[in-house]
Every structure is written in C-alpha cells, then in structure tokens.
Design a protein around this motif. Structure first.
Motif, mmCIF file in Angstrom:
data_model
loop_
_atom_site.group_PDB
_atom_site.id
_atom_site.type_symbol
_atom_site.label_atom_id
_atom_site.label_comp_id
_atom_site.label_asym_id
_atom_site.label_seq_id
_atom_site.Cartn_x
_atom_site.Cartn_y
_atom_site.Cartn_z
ATOM 1 N N LEU A 254 31.392 22.052 23.085
ATOM 2 C CA LEU A 254 31.604 22.828 24.300
ATOM 3 C C LEU A 254 31.499 24.309 23.973
ATOM 4 O O LEU A 254 31.513 24.699 22.809
ATOM 5 C CB LEU A 254 32.989 22.522 24.889
ATOM 6 N N THR A 255 31.447 25.128 25.005
ATOM 7 C CA THR A 255 31.364 26.571 24.833
ATOM 8 C C THR A 255 32.712 27.206 25.179
ATOM 9 O O THR A 255 33.195 27.028 26.298
ATOM 10 C CB THR A 255 30.266 27.148 25.762
ATOM 11 N N PRO A 256 33.334 27.928 24.249
ATOM 12 C CA PRO A 256 34.633 28.551 24.534
ATOM 13 C C PRO A 256 34.625 29.442 25.779
ATOM 14 O O PRO A 256 35.630 29.513 26.483
ATOM 15 C CB PRO A 256 34.923 29.361 23.274
ATOM 16 N N ALA A 257 33.509 30.070 26.066
ATOM 17 C CA ALA A 257 33.435 30.940 27.247
ATOM 18 C C ALA A 257 33.616 30.158 28.537
ATOM 19 O O ALA A 257 33.982 30.725 29.571
ATOM 20 C CB ALA A 257 32.103 31.683 27.259
ATOM 21 N N ASP A 258 33.387 28.857 28.492
ATOM 22 C CA ASP A 258 33.533 28.024 29.689
ATOM 23 C C ASP A 258 34.962 27.562 29.921
ATOM 24 O O ASP A 258 35.242 26.892 30.911
ATOM 25 C CB ASP A 258 32.619 26.797 29.593
ATOM 26 N N VAL A 259 35.859 27.900 28.999
ATOM 27 C CA VAL A 259 37.247 27.467 29.095
ATOM 28 C C VAL A 259 38.098 28.606 29.633
ATOM 29 O O VAL A 259 38.221 29.651 28.999
ATOM 30 C CB VAL A 259 37.782 27.030 27.708
ATOM 31 N N ASP A 260 38.682 28.392 30.808
ATOM 32 C CA ASP A 260 39.586 29.391 31.378
ATOM 33 C C ASP A 260 41.003 29.059 30.921
ATOM 34 O O ASP A 260 41.769 28.402 31.627
ATOM 35 C CB ASP A 260 39.482 29.405 32.903
ATOM 36 N N THR A 261 41.306 29.484 29.710
ATOM 37 C CA THR A 261 42.591 29.162 29.093
ATOM 38 C C THR A 261 43.759 29.604 29.959
ATOM 39 O O THR A 261 44.727 28.871 30.133
ATOM 40 C CB THR A 261 42.682 29.807 27.696
#
Length: 80
Positions: free
Chosen positions: A17-24
């Motif tokens: 997955l791409t970390p930028a796609d995760v809205d932590t």
C-alpha cells in the motif's frame, strides 16, 4: 518521523500500500470516538470496518465522518 509514522510506512510496505493513502488522523479520531463513546474494544473493530468499506470503494472521508457521527450520537447506556 515518529514511531506511528514508521509503523504505518512499514505496514504499508508489507501490504503493498501507499502511506500517502492512509489518513492516520481520521482513523485515530474515529477510534477515539468509538472507544470513548461506545466501547473500547469497538475501536479496532471499527478501524477494520473502515478498511473494509474503503476497500470496497467507499470514500474514506465519508466513512470516517459517518462512523464518527454514529459513535458521538451513541446512547450513553450503550444501547440504541
């Protein structure tokens, strides 16, 4: 980079997955709302449900908003 960011980056790499796609922040906010207003064990389950919904094409921001509203409006006695 803090530990959470490092974990998200490593978990994303593991799952392709791409970390930028995760809205932590959104995930943590919803988990907090569920833990404080519904029941603590509901937080990780809700995070999983968010992931399933988003994986099936739901808009992440919409999912977070809807679940937060549900948790914040949850009856204090734990029943609807």
């Amino acid at each position: 980079m803090n530990v959470l960011d490092a974990w998200v980056e490593a978990a994303c790499a593991e799952l392709n997955l791409t970390p930028a796609d995760v809205d932590t922040k959104a995930v943590l906010d919803v988990a907090r709302d569920v833990a404080h207003n519904v029941v603590r064990p509901g937080a990780p389950v809700t995070a999983y449900l968010m992931g399933v919904a988003v994986g099936r094409g739901a808009d992440p921001a919409d999912v977070a908003e809807r679940l937060a509203a549900l948790a914040l409006g949850w009856p204090s006695d734990g029943r609807e």
